[in-house]
Design a protein around this motif. Structure first.
Motif, PDB file in Angstrom:
ATOM      1  N   VAL A 139       0.804  -1.264  -0.066  1.00 57.57           N
ATOM      2  CA  VAL A 139      -0.041  -0.004   0.067  1.00 57.57           C
ATOM      3  C   VAL A 139       0.751   1.244  -0.119  1.00 57.57           C
ATOM      4  O   VAL A 139       1.721   1.595   0.912  1.00 57.57           O
ATOM      5  CB  VAL A 139      -0.686  -0.038   1.170  1.00 57.57           C
ATOM      6  N   LEU A 140       0.731   2.140  -0.898  1.00 61.97           N
ATOM      7  CA  LEU A 140       1.334   3.216  -1.203  1.00 61.97           C
ATOM      8  C   LEU A 140       0.564   4.383  -0.751  1.00 61.97           C
ATOM      9  O   LEU A 140      -0.425   4.625  -1.285  1.00 61.97           O
ATOM     10  CB  LEU A 140       2.094   3.597  -2.711  1.00 61.97           C
ATOM     11  N   PHE A 141       0.540   4.832   0.623  1.00 62.46           N
ATOM     12  CA  PHE A 141      -0.241   5.930   1.025  1.00 62.46           C
ATOM     13  C   PHE A 141       0.303   7.624   1.038  1.00 62.46           C
ATOM     14  O   PHE A 141       1.429   7.861   1.345  1.00 62.46           O
ATOM     15  CB  PHE A 141      -0.421   5.917   2.749  1.00 62.46           C
ATOM     16  N   GLY A 142      -0.383   8.340  -0.237  1.00 60.15           N
ATOM     17  CA  GLY A 142       0.134   9.315  -0.618  1.00 60.15           C
ATOM     18  C   GLY A 142       0.465   8.824  -2.134  1.00 60.15           C
ATOM     19  O   GLY A 142       1.499   7.858  -2.246  1.00 60.15           O
ATOM     20  N   TYR A 143       0.273   9.702  -3.071  1.00 55.71           N
ATOM     21  CA  TYR A 143       0.790   8.961  -4.390  1.00 55.71           C
ATOM     22  C   TYR A 143       1.405  10.248  -5.273  1.00 55.71           C
ATOM     23  O   TYR A 143       0.957  10.510  -6.144  1.00 55.71           O
ATOM     24  CB  TYR A 143      -0.246   8.219  -5.198  1.00 55.71           C
ATOM     25  N   GLY A 144       2.272  11.214  -4.645  1.00 54.08           N
ATOM     26  CA  GLY A 144       2.934  12.028  -5.184  1.00 54.08           C
ATOM     27  C   GLY A 144       4.221  11.547  -5.879  1.00 54.08           C
ATOM     28  O   GLY A 144       4.446  10.338  -6.090  1.00 54.08           O
ATOM     29  N   ALA A 145       5.187  12.392  -6.152  1.00 52.32           N
ATOM     30  CA  ALA A 145       6.401  12.039  -6.804  1.00 52.32           C
ATOM     31  C   ALA A 145       7.127  10.907  -6.190  1.00 52.32           C
ATOM     32  O   ALA A 145       7.697  10.032  -6.854  1.00 52.32           O
ATOM     33  CB  ALA A 145       7.204  13.196  -6.984  1.00 52.32           C
ATOM     34  N   ILE A 146       7.146  11.002  -4.971  1.00 55.62           N
ATOM     35  CA  ILE A 146       8.053  10.032  -4.354  1.00 55.62           C
ATOM     36  C   ILE A 146       7.444   8.445  -4.388  1.00 55.62           C
ATOM     37  O   ILE A 146       8.139   7.499  -4.951  1.00 55.62           O
ATOM     38  CB  ILE A 146       8.288  10.240  -2.722  1.00 55.62           C
ATOM     39  N   ASN A 147       6.184   8.374  -3.916  1.00 55.53           N
ATOM     40  CA  ASN A 147       5.804   7.111  -4.233  1.00 55.53           C
ATOM     41  C   ASN A 147       5.490   6.578  -5.539  1.00 55.53           C
ATOM     42  O   ASN A 147       5.458   5.286  -5.950  1.00 55.53           O
ATOM     43  CB  ASN A 147       4.403   6.932  -3.343  1.00 55.53           C
ATOM     44  N   ARG A 148       5.333   7.684  -6.357  1.00 58.36           N
ATOM     45  CA  ARG A 148       5.235   7.117  -7.821  1.00 58.36           C
ATOM     46  C   ARG A 148       6.546   6.567  -8.285  1.00 58.36           C
ATOM     47  O   ARG A 148       6.585   5.599  -9.183  1.00 58.36           O
ATOM     48  CB  ARG A 148       4.662   8.322  -8.827  1.00 58.36           C
TER      49      ARG A 148
END
Lengths: 302, 302
Positions: A139-148
């Protein structure tokens, strides 16, 4: 006459590069706590000094976070003032630090480093404690540049990835119940404050790994410490904490299976040079009257 | 009457699984040093006991390496004897351990773990020592299952990857001179013995990282220790050493920037269960007279 104030620990050659890039606009060095009346500021001066600057037209922060500046009444005091941040700038290093910490837990690097410090060979008995990341449910919580970026790095591992954006928080609990690994990169907002509390961590399957590369306020730290000490969770990688430096008596110092990356996730040898590059590219846009990169939208809170 | 001898630390339920899979062929447990006259053997018994087995038709090793058995004169003693190994079996865990060690060095996990053990917060000053793996120039020496899997894992990092196979050793020196990272997974053969000596390591650019997940004999260990102690190389990840356990006085225990993974790279919680799965799948082929997986070619030496 417009001038530029730069605030940071710049080396001589970096100041020279800034001056060359600024051309005919004077560049002067400022301390974070100095008064400043420059039209353009690069760096993160004290918020009060920013608010008191009557001439400010553009502030280029050297961070992604801008919480300290959000309280200033920009609309009233500086009708035309722009603030730009470094959104996306840290995606590569933070995503790599997150994967480094995750793989360290799966493959026992943290334990091996400590064995080595004690000149202790354990060898074969280590093997049955190791897991592979391949096929993990993430689960990637937050899907801005870092988790993308992290999702890109995870692609060859064949993980089942569930991204949760701010519009998808309603689906978080269902996703957590089936997660081997959670990576938070969400910003500090009222909606994320204390979101990962004892109830939500208990919702994770036994042995799951929790990572926080967002903001310390997202996590109830005692709840994570409890879950690690009881062995309910398999491990944690923590870059950000509520207090930094981490206080001397904090439970995280002695929790089992936790890796503390000490808010180093965004660091690189060329970090300041790259920041100067972003500022100079934006300066060229500012002078040309074209849109700048990374304009902060205070209404979104990040 | 054909029977199967199995040699390993099997749990009761694993023995039951072996017996169920073997159907009407009796399965008996053997010690590595026991005499054995079974037609089928699963495990790695003492080579002498294998050579002395007059009935042996098929030996399923539980390793990839088979150097201990290569000296036996298979052709003469056992005209129809097959030996199968676990080629490819360890690709996932070893490639993940290699990447875990590499990312740990790039992102400072080894140093952070030691700081944490001393309850020491360093924070920001760490950042300028960290590098990103993205875009690194990588030489993969040996290009079997492990390094092929590592190449897949490295794909999203945008690394420039140069694989060197046994037919391409002539190109090794040129490739090393432009490498940020070298990962060896080559087997122990006369051609690889001591290949990474002082001259070859000196050929690497300053700050490069050297990793060995192949066999200890590939590396002149004192040469690597020298390069790390002088700071000429940036780090090393070492899974295999000439002597295991690593002797108490070995220089690797105290070298800077070395991560010793203690030959744990291939380990997983389900390692033995997966090995049983390979054996039973091959057993079905053996009984059906169809080709087995992993037949060892002694003439190639691996």
């Amino acid at each position: 006459m417009m001038d530029i104030a730069v605030c940071g620990a710049f080396a001589d050659e970096q100041v020279a590069r800034l001056r060359e890039g600024a051309g005919d606009i004077p560049v002067r060095l400022m301390e974070a706590e100095s008064d400043c009346d420059s039209a353009i500021v690069f760096g993160n001066p004290e918020p009060g000094k920013v608010a008191a600057n009557p001439n400010l037209r553009w502030l280029q922060l050297e961070s992604v976070g801008f919480g300290e500046y959000a309280g200033l009444d920009w609309k009233r005091g500086h009708g035309e003032t722009l603030i730009t941040n470094l959104a996306g700038f840290f995606a590569d290093p933070v995503a790599e630090s997150a994967l480094a910490g995750i793989l360290a837990l799966y493959r026992g690097i943290d334990r091996l480093v400590l064995l080595q410090a004690g000149k202790q060979w354990l060898g074969d008995p280590l093997r049955t404690h190791l897991r592979v990341l391949r096929g993990a449910r993430v689960v990637l919580f937050g899907y801005g540049a870092i988790n993308r970026r992290l999702a890109e790095l995870l692609a060859p591992f064949g993980c089942a990835i569930t991204p949760i954006t701010r519009d998808g928080i309603a689906g978080l609990d269902k996703a957590l119940a089936e997660a081997d690994l959670v990576v938070c990169t969400a910003p500090a907002t009222p909606a994320t404050s204390g979101l990962f509390d004892a109830v939500r961590l208990a919702n994770l399957p036994p042995g799951a790994i929790f990572c926080n590369f967002g903001r310390g306020s997202i996590l109830e730290e005692d709840a994570l410490a409890d879950a690690l000490e009881r062995g309910r969770l398999g491990g944690a990688v923590i870059d950000v904490t509520r207090d930094e430096p981490l206080p001397a008596g904090h439970r995280f110092w002695t929790c089992p299976n936790i890796i503390l990356t000490q808010h180093s996730g965004g660091g690189t040898t060329d970090e300041l040079d790259r920041k100067i590059g972003v500022f100079l590219a934006n300066l060229a846009c500012f002078r040309a009257g074209t849109p700048l990169e990374g304009i902060v939208d205070f209404s979104r809170g990040y």
